[in-house]
Design a protein around this motif. Structure first.
Motif, PDB file in Angstrom:
ATOM      1  N   TRP A 198      35.359   7.948  83.103  1.00  0.00           N
ATOM      2  CA  TRP A 198      36.090   8.975  82.367  1.00  0.00           C
ATOM      3  C   TRP A 198      35.483   9.162  80.978  1.00  0.00           C
ATOM      4  O   TRP A 198      35.278  10.281  80.519  1.00  0.00           O
ATOM      5  CB  TRP A 198      37.567   8.560  82.291  1.00  0.00           C
ATOM      6  N   LYS A 199      35.169   8.042  80.318  1.00  0.00           N
ATOM      7  CA  LYS A 199      34.548   8.112  78.981  1.00  0.00           C
ATOM      8  C   LYS A 199      33.212   8.834  79.041  1.00  0.00           C
ATOM      9  O   LYS A 199      32.906   9.675  78.196  1.00  0.00           O
ATOM     10  CB  LYS A 199      34.290   6.687  78.480  1.00  0.00           C
ATOM     11  N   GLY A 211      31.346   7.845  66.756  1.00  0.00           N
ATOM     12  CA  GLY A 211      32.627   7.859  67.467  1.00  0.00           C
ATOM     13  C   GLY A 211      33.487   8.974  66.910  1.00  0.00           C
ATOM     14  O   GLY A 211      32.985   9.934  66.318  1.00  0.00           O
ATOM     15  N   ASP A 231      38.291  21.813  68.934  1.00  0.00           N
ATOM     16  CA  ASP A 231      37.829  22.635  70.059  1.00  0.00           C
ATOM     17  C   ASP A 231      38.529  24.008  70.016  1.00  0.00           C
ATOM     18  O   ASP A 231      37.879  25.071  70.050  1.00  0.00           O
ATOM     19  CB  ASP A 231      38.175  21.880  71.353  1.00  0.00           C
ATOM     20  N   LYS A 236      33.085  23.711  68.293  1.00  0.00           N
ATOM     21  CA  LYS A 236      32.089  22.940  69.046  1.00  0.00           C
ATOM     22  C   LYS A 236      30.724  23.608  68.928  1.00  0.00           C
ATOM     23  O   LYS A 236      30.616  24.831  69.073  1.00  0.00           O
ATOM     24  CB  LYS A 236      32.491  22.842  70.513  1.00  0.00           C
ATOM     25  N   HIS A 249      32.945  16.743  73.109  1.00  0.00           N
ATOM     26  CA  HIS A 249      34.241  16.342  72.536  1.00  0.00           C
ATOM     27  C   HIS A 249      34.254  16.747  71.060  1.00  0.00           C
ATOM     28  O   HIS A 249      33.399  16.312  70.289  1.00  0.00           O
ATOM     29  CB  HIS A 249      34.426  14.837  72.691  1.00  0.00           C
TER      30      HIS A 249
HETATM   31  N1  EPU Z   1      40.410  17.855  74.402  1.00  0.00           N
HETATM   32  C1  EPU Z   1      39.957  19.140  74.341  1.00  0.00           C
HETATM   33  N2  EPU Z   1      38.771  19.386  73.715  1.00  0.00           N
HETATM   34  C2  EPU Z   1      38.041  18.395  73.130  1.00  0.00           C
HETATM   35  C3  EPU Z   1      38.517  17.065  73.171  1.00  0.00           C
HETATM   36  C4  EPU Z   1      39.716  16.828  73.821  1.00  0.00           C
HETATM   37  O1  EPU Z   1      40.594  20.064  74.849  1.00  0.00           O
HETATM   38  O2  EPU Z   1      36.984  18.688  72.580  1.00  0.00           O
HETATM   39  C5  EPU Z   1      41.670  17.593  75.123  1.00  0.00           C
HETATM   40  C6  EPU Z   1      41.419  16.747  76.360  1.00  0.00           C
HETATM   41  O3  EPU Z   1      41.053  17.527  77.458  1.00  0.00           O
HETATM   42  C7  EPU Z   1      42.751  16.048  76.539  1.00  0.00           C
HETATM   43  C8  EPU Z   1      43.274  15.887  75.120  1.00  0.00           C
HETATM   44  O4  EPU Z   1      42.545  16.829  74.314  1.00  0.00           O
HETATM   45  O5  EPU Z   1      43.628  16.869  77.234  1.00  0.00           O
HETATM   46  C9  EPU Z   1      43.058  14.465  74.604  1.00  0.00           C
HETATM   47  O6  EPU Z   1      41.661  14.181  74.604  1.00  0.00           O
HETATM   48  P1  EPU Z   1      41.113  12.697  74.833  1.00  0.00           P
HETATM   49  O7  EPU Z   1      41.760  12.109  76.008  1.00  0.00           O
HETATM   50  O8  EPU Z   1      39.645  12.763  74.766  1.00  0.00           O
HETATM   51  O9  EPU Z   1      41.701  11.876  73.627  1.00  0.00           O
HETATM   52  P2  EPU Z   1      41.608  12.081  72.082  1.00  0.00           P
HETATM   53  O10 EPU Z   1      43.001  11.979  71.571  1.00  0.00           O
HETATM   54  O11 EPU Z   1      40.826  13.267  71.686  1.00  0.00           O
HETATM   55  C10 EPU Z   1      41.452   9.519  71.646  1.00  0.00           C
HETATM   56  C11 EPU Z   1      40.723   8.619  70.716  1.00  0.00           C
HETATM   57  C12 EPU Z   1      39.344   8.262  71.235  1.00  0.00           C
HETATM   58  C13 EPU Z   1      39.485   7.655  72.606  1.00  0.00           C
HETATM   59  C14 EPU Z   1      40.158   8.693  73.492  1.00  0.00           C
HETATM   60  C15 EPU Z   1      40.330   8.253  74.914  1.00  0.00           C
HETATM   61  C16 EPU Z   1      41.323   9.003  68.396  1.00  0.00           C
HETATM   62  C17 EPU Z   1      40.971   9.694  67.119  1.00  0.00           C
HETATM   63  N3  EPU Z   1      40.542   9.275  69.437  1.00  0.00           N
HETATM   64  O12 EPU Z   1      40.804  10.784  71.622  1.00  0.00           O
HETATM   65  O13 EPU Z   1      38.821   7.278  70.355  1.00  0.00           O
HETATM   66  O14 EPU Z   1      38.229   7.284  73.128  1.00  0.00           O
HETATM   67  O15 EPU Z   1      41.470   8.955  72.953  1.00  0.00           O
HETATM   68  O16 EPU Z   1      41.138   7.194  75.052  1.00  0.00           O
HETATM   69  O17 EPU Z   1      42.266   8.212  68.417  1.00  0.00           O
HETATM   70  C18 EPU Z   1      37.349   6.724  68.568  1.00  0.00           C
HETATM   71  O18 EPU Z   1      38.328   6.198  68.040  1.00  0.00           O
HETATM   72  O19 EPU Z   1      36.197   6.672  68.054  1.00  0.00           O
HETATM   73  C19 EPU Z   1      37.549   7.435  69.809  1.00  0.00           C
HETATM   74  C20 EPU Z   1      36.583   8.117  70.372  1.00  0.00           C
END
Ligand code: EPU
Length: 291
Positions: A198-199, A211, A231, A236, A249
């Motif tokens: 997934w990552k 990150g 996004d 992006k 992302h």
């Molecule tokens: N999404 C978008 N567009 C994007 C990115 C995300 O539409 O460009 C949507 C995704 O499709 C999803 C939702 O936003 O529906 C959440 O996205 P994601 O699951 O990627 O989680 P996130 O909240 O954006 C957090 C952490 C990440 C971690 C991921 C996955 C923070 C700031 N970010 O991201 O942590 O890997 O969850 O568990 O807390 C980090 O800390 O360096 C980091 C990458």
């Protein structure tokens, strides 16, 4: 300060995943814990401020020479397996601990593949994601106070928060992670693979980045994804110099070649302005800034 002899400081661009940053005035890389103690004591006695460099994954280092000292944990390596825990040194690779942890039964780390960094770094910021965070498995931390005094702390609930811990102003030497002897190794391996795949599909893991740049904002009982907000703001692919908002992302800024710290800061400022204009939300930095 007589000890330890300062090695010639490397360009921090070579020591950070984002690949930007100048040198520090002083740079130390203790070979063992005794040297780390002596190093911090000497720095403290000389009133020289220091910062810890782990794997260099969550860092945005300035282009100009940094004042003070950088203490690297890269040479503090090693891992020991006990019936109830695994103890890993600060410089040990966290991804390899996660991989081995699936065999050793560190159940709470099975959801942490794809989180880069050193053990010290991920403990310090309680790194994590939707499948789990470092703190879920953390039992005990050994380290040094700012003046070099050793401490051992059994981790309690209040010690860790969202991307933060009480170890932020200290130097982590080693951490103990809980083993669950009854853990289903097949299920752990399956969760490990699922989280890893997934990552890989959703984040630019192979690219030069730090990150996630911003913290996910929360308000009104709701936490929003900064990546999604960026996004939706159409950012992006936006580029300043060698820094680009990842196409995969929105919360990653990628060094697409030759980026400077100034490029990255300019892009961060632009993203913040646009997100505030469009969503009315102010994004706060998750990445640690050194300058
Ligand atoms: N999404 C978008 N567009 C994007 C990115 C995300 O539409 O460009 C949507 C995704 O499709 C999803 C939702 O936003 O529906 C959440 O996205 P994601 O699951 O990627 O989680 P996130 O909240 O954006 C957090 C952490 C990440 C971690 C991921 C996955 C923070 C700031 N970010 O991201 O942590 O890997 O969850 O568990 O807390 C980090 O800390 O360096 C980091 C990458």
């Amino acid at each position: 300060m007589d000890w330890p002899a300062a090695s010639s400081p490397p360009a921090l661009a070579e020591r950070t995943s984002l690949g930007v940053g100048g040198r520090s005035e002083r740079f130390f890389e203790p070979a063992n814990e005794a040297e780390a103690v002596a190093c911090l004591r000497a720095l403290h006695a000389a009133h020289i401020p220091w910062r810890v460099l782990g794997g260099g994954y969550n860092l945005l280092v300035g282009d100009d020479t940094l004042s003070g000292a950088v203490v690297s944990t890269r040479r503090l390596v090693g891992v020991e397996v006990f019936p109830d825990r695994v103890v890993a040194a600060a410089g040990h690779s966290f991804p390899s601990l996660v991989r081995q942890g699936a065999e050793w039964g560190i159940a709470a780390l099975a959801g942490c593949p794809g989180i880069p960094g050193s053990v010290g770094g991920v403990v310090r910021m309680n790194a994590g994601g939707r499948f789990g965070c470092v703190g879920d498995a953390l039992m005990e931390v050994r380290g040094l106070e700012a003046d070099g005094t050793p401490f051992t702390r059994r981790v309690e609930a209040g010690d860790l928060g969202y991307r933060t811990s009480i170890f932020a102003d200290r130097l982590v030497l080693a951490a103990a992670f809980r083993r669950d002897p009854a853990a289903d190794r097949v299920a752990l391996a399956a969760l490990h693979s699922e989280a890893r795949d997934w990552k890989r599909a959703t984040q630019p893991l192979g690219a030069a980045s730090a990150g996630c740049i911003f913290r996910n904002p929360s308000g009104g009982g709701e936490t929003r994804s900064a990546g999604r907000l960026i996004d939706e703001a159409g950012l992006k692919g936006h580029r300043i110099g060698g820094a680009e908002v990842s196409l995969l992302h929105g919360n990653f800024i990628v060094n697409v070649g030759g980026a400077t710290s100034r490029d990255v800061h300019a892009l961060i400022d632009y993203v913040r302005q646009r997100v505030e204009a469009i969503h009315g939300i102010q994004l706060a930095l998750e990445v640690e800034v050194w300058q």
